[in-house]
Design a protein around this motif. Structure first.
Motif, short mmCIF file in Angstrom:
data_model
loop_
_atom_site.label_atom_id
_atom_site.label_comp_id
_atom_site.label_asym_id
_atom_site.label_seq_id
_atom_site.Cartn_x
_atom_site.Cartn_y
_atom_site.Cartn_z
N SER A 107 0.52 26.70 -4.21
CA SER A 107 -0.01 26.51 -2.86
C SER A 107 -0.51 25.09 -2.74
N GLN A 108 -0.34 24.49 -1.59
CA GLN A 108 -0.87 23.14 -1.42
C GLN A 108 -1.16 22.86 0.05
N ASP A 109 -1.74 21.70 0.34
CA ASP A 109 -2.16 21.34 1.68
C ASP A 109 -1.57 19.97 2.01
N VAL A 110 -1.43 19.65 3.27
CA VAL A 110 -0.77 18.38 3.62
C VAL A 110 -1.66 17.55 4.53
N ASP A 111 -1.65 16.23 4.33
CA ASP A 111 -2.38 15.32 5.21
C ASP A 111 -1.51 14.13 5.57
N PHE A 233 -6.22 -2.66 0.58
CA PHE A 233 -6.22 -3.14 -0.81
C PHE A 233 -6.07 -1.97 -1.77
N TYR A 234 -6.86 -0.92 -1.56
CA TYR A 234 -6.83 0.22 -2.49
C TYR A 234 -5.54 1.02 -2.37
N GLN A 235 -4.86 0.92 -1.21
CA GLN A 235 -3.61 1.66 -1.04
C GLN A 235 -2.43 1.05 -1.80
N ILE A 236 -2.59 -0.17 -2.32
CA ILE A 236 -1.48 -0.76 -3.08
C ILE A 236 -1.62 -0.50 -4.59
N ILE A 237 -2.71 0.16 -5.00
CA ILE A 237 -2.93 0.43 -6.42
C ILE A 237 -2.00 1.56 -6.88
N HIS A 260 -9.19 8.94 2.81
CA HIS A 260 -7.95 8.32 3.34
C HIS A 260 -7.18 7.61 2.24
N ILE A 261 -7.89 6.91 1.37
CA ILE A 261 -7.23 6.19 0.27
C ILE A 261 -6.55 7.20 -0.66
N PHE A 262 -7.29 8.27 -0.99
CA PHE A 262 -6.75 9.29 -1.89
C PHE A 262 -5.47 9.90 -1.32
N GLN A 267 0.16 10.98 -1.76
CA GLN A 267 1.43 11.28 -1.11
C GLN A 267 2.51 10.25 -1.40
N ASN A 268 2.10 9.12 -1.96
CA ASN A 268 3.09 8.11 -2.34
C ASN A 268 3.34 8.11 -3.85
N GLY A 269 2.95 9.20 -4.50
CA GLY A 269 3.25 9.35 -5.92
C GLY A 269 2.43 8.47 -6.84
N LYS A 270 1.28 7.99 -6.37
CA LYS A 270 0.41 7.17 -7.22
C LYS A 270 -0.57 8.08 -7.95
N GLN A 271 -1.09 7.61 -9.08
CA GLN A 271 -1.96 8.44 -9.91
C GLN A 271 -3.44 8.15 -9.63
N VAL A 272 -4.23 9.22 -9.50
CA VAL A 272 -5.68 9.09 -9.35
C VAL A 272 -6.36 9.78 -10.53
N ILE A 273 -7.28 9.06 -11.18
CA ILE A 273 -8.04 9.61 -12.31
C ILE A 273 -9.52 9.49 -11.96
N LEU A 274 -10.25 10.59 -12.09
CA LEU A 274 -11.67 10.60 -11.72
C LEU A 274 -12.50 11.10 -12.91
#
Length: 475
Positions: A107-111, A233-237, A260-262, A267-274
Motif C-alpha cells: 500500500s502506498q500514497d501519492v503526492d 537546492f535540496y531538490q537536486i541532491i 515538499h523536498i522529501f 518520487q524522483n528516485g533519490k535516497q533519503v536517510i534519517l
C-alpha cells in the motif's frame, strides 16, 4: 488463521532452519506470519517491503525448494506487506508486483512534487559572494562501515545501510530511518552509508546535514526571501542524510518545507536517510503527513550492544590506535560499561591517556579506578533489564514471573510499572520495550503507561509504588 497455511509454513520453516545460520533465521524468518493457502498459493505476511526485497534477493532459492517440497511444482508464494494505514480517510491503493511465481502486495500514497522552475540554484552551504556550485558532502571519513562493527544490536540497521549504499534510491527502504538512544552509532552509520555511496557512485550528490542546521538554513532563507532557492537546492541532491530529525518537533515551517523536498526526492528516485532518537510512533509534535512518510521505508533500531559486541568494539578501537591491552582489562571495561558505544570508547581513551601521561602500566586496578570515575561522572541511561530487576525485587517476584502471561492483578501492575519506567528512563521504542518485557506489542506498553498515570492519581497505595520505584531508579 488458516491451520493448513500455518502447517505448510511450519514445515517450510523446519527445512529452512536446518539450512541457514541461526541468526539469519531469527532475523529474516521468525517475524514472518502465514496468512492463507488458496489454489496452491501460500500467502505470508512480512513486516515491510524491505523484508520482501531482502528475501527475494538472498533466500528465494531456499524458499522455492521448501515450498516445492510441501506443495509441488505449481506452488506459488504471495507476500503480503504489513503497512499501517496512516492516511486518514484516504484509501491507499494496492499494486501487484509480479516476480516469476511470487507476488508482493503493498500500500502506498501519492503526492504531487514541486517542480524546479528556477535554474539558478543557491547553495546554502556557500558563503555569499564566493562563487561555488560544488556541493561538499559534509561527511566524516572516519565514520565508515569498516569501523562500524556488526552485532545483534545493530544487524538489521547495518544490513539495511549496506543495501541502500549498493542501490541508493533503488530499494524500498526509502526513507531509511535509523533510530536509537544516545551514543549507539546513528550518526556513524548515516555517515558510513554516505561514504560508501560516494565511493561506489562518485557522480552522485550526497549531502549530510543535521536537522538543526537545516532548520537554521530554512529560517535564513525566509529572512532573505529566497525560500524557493532553498527548496530547489535540496531538490537536486541524490542522497540526502538528515541527522536528529526529531529536532523538527514543533517547527511547522521547517516540517512543511521538508515535506515538499522529501516528496520531490522520493518520487524522483533519490535516497533519503534519517536518524532520530525515537521511533516514528513515539515522535511528538511532528505532523501526521510527515510521520506517514517516515514510515514508508524501513525504521531500523540500534540497541545497546551486547557483551561480545562491546569486546569487539574495544579491540577494534585499540587495533586502530595501535595499542595493546591485556584481554582481562578489555573484558572488565566491556562488562562494566554497558550503556553505549560512546561511553565505552571514552573509557578506553581515558585509560590509555592515564597510563601514558602518568607513565603507569595498564593494570586491572587502574582500569577499576578509571571505570569507577567514568561511570560516576557520566549520566547513565538505565537499562530495561535493570528496571525489570528493580521492579521485580520491589514486589518480591522473579523477573520471569513479571514477564509471564499471567493476569493476576499484582503481577500485571508490576509489569505495567516496568513498562512505564522503561518509557520514562530509556530511549527505547514502545515496540522494543514491549518485546523485552514479556514479548508484548507497542499498544500494550502505551496502555500500561496510561494505566499507571490513571492509578497514580486515584490510588494512594499505587502512587507510593511509583514514588518508591522512582527513587530507586533515579539513584
Amino acid at each position: 488463521m488458516n491451520v493448513t497455511a500455518q502447517s505448510v509454513w511450519n514445515n517450510c520453516l523446519s527445512f529452512i532452519k536446518d539450512n541457514i545460520q541461526p541468526q539469519a533465521y531469527k532475523t529474516w524468518f521468525e517475524p514472518i506470519v502465514a496468512v492463507k493457502l488458496t489454489d496452491n498459493a501460500l500467502s505470508i505476511q512480512v513486516p515491510s517491503k524491505f523484508f520482501y526485497e531482502w528475501l527475494e534477493e538472498h533466500y528465494v532459492k531456499i524458499l522455492k525448494v521448501a515450498l516445492t517440497k510441501e506443495l509441488g511444482e505449481t506452488a506459488k508464494l504471495v507476500y503480503v506487506i504489513k503497512m499501517e494505514n496512516t492516511y486518514g480517510n484516504k484509501q491507499p491503493f494496492t499494486e501487484k508486483i509480479p516476480s516469476s511465481n511470487r507476488t508482493a502486495v503493498k500500500s502506498q500514497d501519492v503526492d504531487i512534487p514541486l517542480n524546479n522552475k528556477n535554474p539558478e540554484l543557491k547553495n546554502p552551504f556557500v558563503i555569499p559572494g564566493i562563487r561555488n556550485v560544488k556541493i561538499e558532502s559534509q561527511l566524516n571519513p572516519n565514520y565508515n562501515f569498516e569501523n562500524f562493527l556488526e552485532g545483534d544490536s545493530n544487524r538489521l540497521a547495518r544490513n539495511a545501510g549496506l543495501a541502500v549504499a549498493n542501490k541508493p534510491g533503488g530499494t524500498s527502504f526509502n526513507p531509511l530511518l535509523i533510530f536509537g538512544g544516545v551514543g549507539l552509532g546513528k550518526t556513524h552509520l548515516a555517515h558510513a552509508i554516505g561514504i560508501d555511496i560516494k565511493d561506489k557512485y562518485p557522480e552522485k550528490t550526497v549531502l549530510y546535514i543535521s536537522a538543526e542546521k537545516f532548520t537554521q538554513q530554512y529560517i535564513d532563507s525566509v529572512k532573505k526571501n529566497n525560500r524557493n532557492d532553498f527548496i530547489h537546492f535540496y531538490q537536486i541532491i541524490d542522497v540526502l542524510i538528515i541527522d536528529d530529525v526529531q529536532f523538527f518537533s514543533g517547527k511547522s515551517g521547517t516540517q512543511d518545507v521538508f515535506f515538499h523536498i522529501f516528496n520531490h526526492l522520493h518520487q524522483n528516485g533519490k535516497q533519503v536517510i534519517l536518524t532520530s532518537d525515537k521511533a516514528p510512533v513515539d515522535m511528538q509534535d511532528i505532523e501526521q503527513r510527515l510521520l506517514s512518510r517516515f514510515k514508508w521505508g524501513l525504521s531500523a533500531e540500534l540497541q545497546s550492544p551486547d557483551f561480545e559486541t562491546r569486546v569487539s568494539i574495544l579491540k577494534n578501537k585499540l587495533y586502530r590506535d595501535g595499542v595493546e591491552m591485556p584481554e582481562e582489562i578489555i573484558e572488565y571495561v566491556a562488562k562494566n560499561i554497558k550503556t553505549n558505544v560512546r561511553e565505552l570508547e571514552g573509557a578506553i581513551i581515558s585509560l590509555i591517556a592515564q597510563s601514558s601521561f602518568n607513565k603507569k602500566e595498564i593494570t586491572i586496578n587502574l582500569a577499576k579506578d578509571i571505570v569507577e570515575k567514568f561511570v560516576k561522572n557520566t549520566k547513565r541511561e538505565v537499562s530495561i533489564d535493570y528496571i525489570q530487576k528493580v521492579v521485580s525485587d520491589y514486589f518480591q517476584m522473579d523477573v520471569s514471573t513479571l514477564q509471564s502471561k499471567t493476569r493476576k492483578r499484582h503481577i500485571v501492575q508490576a509489569r505495567q510499572l516496568a513498562m512505564f519506567f522503561a518509557k520514562k528512563f530509556t530511549k527505547a521504542s514502545l515496540a522494543s520495550i514491549g518485546s523485552q518485557i514479556g514479548k508484548r506489542d507497542h499498544a500494550t506498553v502505551l496502555h500500561a503507561c496510561k494505566t499507571v498515570d490513571n492509578l497514580s492519581s486515584t490510588d494512594k497505595q499505587f502512587r507510593k509504588y511509583v514514588e518508591d520505584l522512582s527513587k530507586k531508579l533515579s539513584l
